[in-house]
Design a protein around this motif. Structure first.
Motif, short mmCIF file in Angstrom:
data_model
loop_
_atom_site.label_atom_id
_atom_site.label_comp_id
_atom_site.label_asym_id
_atom_site.label_seq_id
_atom_site.Cartn_x
_atom_site.Cartn_y
_atom_site.Cartn_z
N LYS A 119 0.86 -1.19 0.00
CA LYS A 119 0.00 0.00 0.00
C LYS A 119 0.90 1.24 0.00
O LYS A 119 1.82 1.34 0.82
CB LYS A 119 -0.89 0.01 1.25
CG LYS A 119 -1.78 -1.23 1.38
CD LYS A 119 -2.51 -1.26 2.71
CE LYS A 119 -3.26 -2.55 2.96
NZ LYS A 119 -2.39 -3.70 3.27
N THR A 120 0.63 2.15 -0.90
CA THR A 120 1.42 3.37 -0.94
C THR A 120 0.94 4.32 0.17
O THR A 120 -0.14 4.11 0.74
CB THR A 120 1.24 4.11 -2.28
OG1 THR A 120 -0.13 4.52 -2.38
CG2 THR A 120 1.59 3.21 -3.47
N ASP A 121 1.72 5.35 0.45
CA ASP A 121 1.29 6.33 1.45
C ASP A 121 -0.05 6.94 1.04
O ASP A 121 -0.92 7.19 1.87
CB ASP A 121 2.34 7.45 1.60
CG ASP A 121 3.58 6.93 2.32
OD1 ASP A 121 3.60 5.75 2.73
OD2 ASP A 121 4.56 7.71 2.45
N VAL A 132 -12.03 3.21 6.40
CA VAL A 132 -11.93 1.75 6.31
C VAL A 132 -11.62 1.17 7.69
O VAL A 132 -10.69 1.62 8.37
CB VAL A 132 -10.81 1.36 5.30
CG1 VAL A 132 -10.48 -0.12 5.40
CG2 VAL A 132 -11.25 1.71 3.88
N GLY A 133 -12.42 0.20 8.11
CA GLY A 133 -12.34 -0.33 9.48
C GLY A 133 -10.99 -0.94 9.81
O GLY A 133 -10.39 -0.63 10.84
N TYR A 134 -10.52 -1.82 8.93
CA TYR A 134 -9.29 -2.57 9.23
C TYR A 134 -8.34 -2.53 8.04
O TYR A 134 -8.78 -2.64 6.89
CB TYR A 134 -9.63 -4.05 9.50
CG TYR A 134 -10.52 -4.25 10.70
CD1 TYR A 134 -10.00 -4.53 11.95
CD2 TYR A 134 -11.92 -4.16 10.56
CE1 TYR A 134 -10.84 -4.72 13.06
CE2 TYR A 134 -12.76 -4.34 11.66
CZ TYR A 134 -12.21 -4.62 12.89
OH TYR A 134 -13.03 -4.80 13.98
N PHE A 135 -7.08 -2.41 8.33
CA PHE A 135 -6.06 -2.64 7.32
C PHE A 135 -5.51 -4.04 7.56
O PHE A 135 -5.21 -4.39 8.71
CB PHE A 135 -4.88 -1.66 7.47
CG PHE A 135 -5.12 -0.31 6.89
CD1 PHE A 135 -6.19 0.46 7.28
CD2 PHE A 135 -4.24 0.21 5.94
CE1 PHE A 135 -6.40 1.73 6.75
CE2 PHE A 135 -4.43 1.47 5.40
CZ PHE A 135 -5.52 2.23 5.79
N VAL A 136 -5.38 -4.83 6.50
CA VAL A 136 -4.67 -6.10 6.65
C VAL A 136 -3.24 -5.79 6.22
O VAL A 136 -2.96 -5.56 5.05
CB VAL A 136 -5.31 -7.21 5.80
CG1 VAL A 136 -4.51 -8.50 5.96
CG2 VAL A 136 -6.75 -7.43 6.22
N CYS A 137 -2.40 -5.75 7.22
CA CYS A 137 -1.08 -5.17 7.05
C CYS A 137 -0.09 -6.28 6.72
O CYS A 137 -0.03 -7.30 7.41
CB CYS A 137 -0.76 -4.51 8.39
SG CYS A 137 0.61 -3.47 8.34
N ASP A 138 0.66 -6.08 5.66
CA ASP A 138 1.46 -7.17 5.10
C ASP A 138 2.89 -7.23 5.62
O ASP A 138 3.49 -8.29 5.67
CB ASP A 138 1.47 -7.00 3.56
CG ASP A 138 2.10 -8.16 2.86
OD1 ASP A 138 3.34 -8.17 2.71
OD2 ASP A 138 1.36 -9.08 2.47
#
Ligand code: LLP
Length: 439
Positions: A119-121, A132-138
């Motif tokens: 995901k870019t800045d 957006v409720g949640y980021f699925v962070c990689d």
């Protein structure tokens, strides 16, 4: 009296009546006439039933706030988000384009999960602003970037960490994503998952809500989900013991398979969810950890069998002693899945559906590329000719969403069919649409 021969083909929304192919409660030939070809059809009732199968099974067998999160990458346009919202599913979104689409459909983005390995800045800012409720962070760079951007905005962003449980789901390589050497997520086996999780707990403006994994697509058994749950729960236990961390959400990703051809198995999502739920409950008890709330991210199994594509045959080329080709008015631009993955499809001649199929042809598109094949070695009626209507079944997933404008071919419209009603959900692209961005 009309003799209705209701043989269904592959799924119960595809039937043959008096030699003609019907979809849901409609004649495909009338739909082709009304909207033109190529034409994507989507059976709204089927999408809803598929959503309900997940929702009811999760409520019944898991409870504890378990939710199905629809993976929009399988098929993304506004009407789909309206339907899945009405059916009470969350959304797995993978780009700002998907977020924007869901937003325009008034999808409640607090129930959305923003995926992706890079995901870019700008993406992060956009998604936080959109709520957006949640980021699925990689990965760790993303943890840092989300923490920093959320900090500047004075908010706390909930995230799940995407981990790789190191499982090979035995599907095709292009869609296997849970292995240790995957480009997605952080491996549990190498100790890096623990490193990133404990690091995340120290970061401001981020709330670690739990863990995510996605092993692969086209999974036909619950064994794959059970094995990944076992590894993920082992990790939750470790985080609990070493860091006192309680996992709120366990997201096992998507991936139940669908039947493209008769030889593929029919699976019961309900039974699979029951087995996985029972396993997670007993495993949590065994490990002595709190039961996390479960998320599943079905894409294909929500929309694939709700789709059908109609084409018109242009030329039938018989190269005596070699092979035959039936060329249609679409191709790899609206369905690149054979070109990419050699995916199997069931093909029928909609206006000659009860004729004997004795002529073997490759069903090919009209792109300037020999690999532009929808399906090789399809059996057609001997009489197949220009003007016939061909239907490719089970095209609801990863067809419209993967369509391109290669050769500057306009994308087909998507028509929603619901019993005896039909409506345009995405209009056909015009030639002006194709040049709209050209300066
Ligand atoms: N969650 C994540 C994180 C995913 O990466 C995917 C699919 C899903 C959920 C949904 O999986 P499904 O239930 O649809 O199997 N273009 C390929 C499929 C790529 C799948 C990518 N990820 C195809 O046409 O087969």
């Amino acid at each position: 009296m009309e003799t209705v021969n209701k043989d269904c083909v592959l799924t119960d929304n595809v039937t043959i009546r008096d030699g003609e192919l019907w979809f849901s409660e409609q004649s495909t030939l009338l739909l082709a006439k009304k909207y033109g070809t190529p034409l994507y059809l989507m059976d709204e009732g089927r999408i809803r039933r598929n959503c309900r199968e997940y929702k009811e099974a999760l409520d019944e067998f898991y409870g504890n706030g378990a939710e199905a999160i629809y993976a929009g990458k399988a098929c993304c346009f506004k009407a789909i988000y309206r339907i899945i919202n009405e059916e009470g599913l969350g959304a797995d979104l993978v780009s700002c384009g998907e977020i924007h689409t869901a937003k325009l459909a008034q999808f409640p983005l607090e129930n959305a999960y923003f995926q992706g390995n890079n995901k870019t800045d700008w993406d992060i800012e956009y998604a936080i602003d959109a709520g957006v409720g949640y980021f699925v962070c990689d990965n760790v760079e993303e943890v840092d970037a989300i923490s920093e951007i959320a900090g500047k905005k004075g908010v706390t962003q909930k995230i799940l960490l995407r981990l790789t449980p190191g499982i090979d789901p035995h599907t095709y390589d292009e869609v296997a994503t849970g292995k240790v050497d995957s480009k997605f997520g952080t491996a549990i086996e190498t100790g890096q998952a623990e490193e990133i999780a404990s690091y995340t707990l120290t970061k401001p403006n981020i709330k670690l809500s739990g863990f995510h994994c996605h092993v692969g697509s086209m999974v036909f058994d619950s064994d794959t989900f059970v094995r990944s749950a076992e590894i993920m729960l082992g990790f939750c236990k470790l985080m609990n013991e070493k860091y006192g961390y309680v996992t709120e959400i366990l997201d096992l990703g998507g991936g139940y398979g669908v039947r493209y051809v008769e030889s593929q198995p029919v699976i019961s999502i309900r039974d699979n969810i029951r087995e996985v739920s029972e396993f997670i409950k007993s495993e949590c008890e065994k490990l002595g950890i709190a039961l996390p709330s479960l998320r599943l991210e079905p894409g294909r199994s929500i929309v694939a069998d709700a789709g059908m594509t109609l084409y018109t045959v242009g030329t039938v080329k018989k190269i005596t002693g070699y092979k035959n080709y039936a060329s249609i008015d679409g191709g790899m631009t609206d369905n690149p899945r054979y070109a990419l993955y050699h995916s199997a499809y069931t093909v029928l001649t909609a206006n000659k559906a009860s004729e004997e199929n004795t002529l073997k042809c490759d069903l090919v598109g009209r792109c300037c590329e020999s690999g532009d094949i929808i399906q090789p070695d399809v059996m057609f009626p001997e009489s197949i000719t220009r003007g016939d209507t061909v239907a490719v079944l089970t095209t609801g997933a990863y067809n419209y969403s993967m369509a391109s404008n290669y050769n500057r071919i306009a994308r087909p419209p998507v028509v929603m069919v619901d019993g005896k009603n039909d409506y345009l959900a995405v209009r056909r692209e015009s030639l002006d649409d194709l040049t709209a961005c050209d300066l």
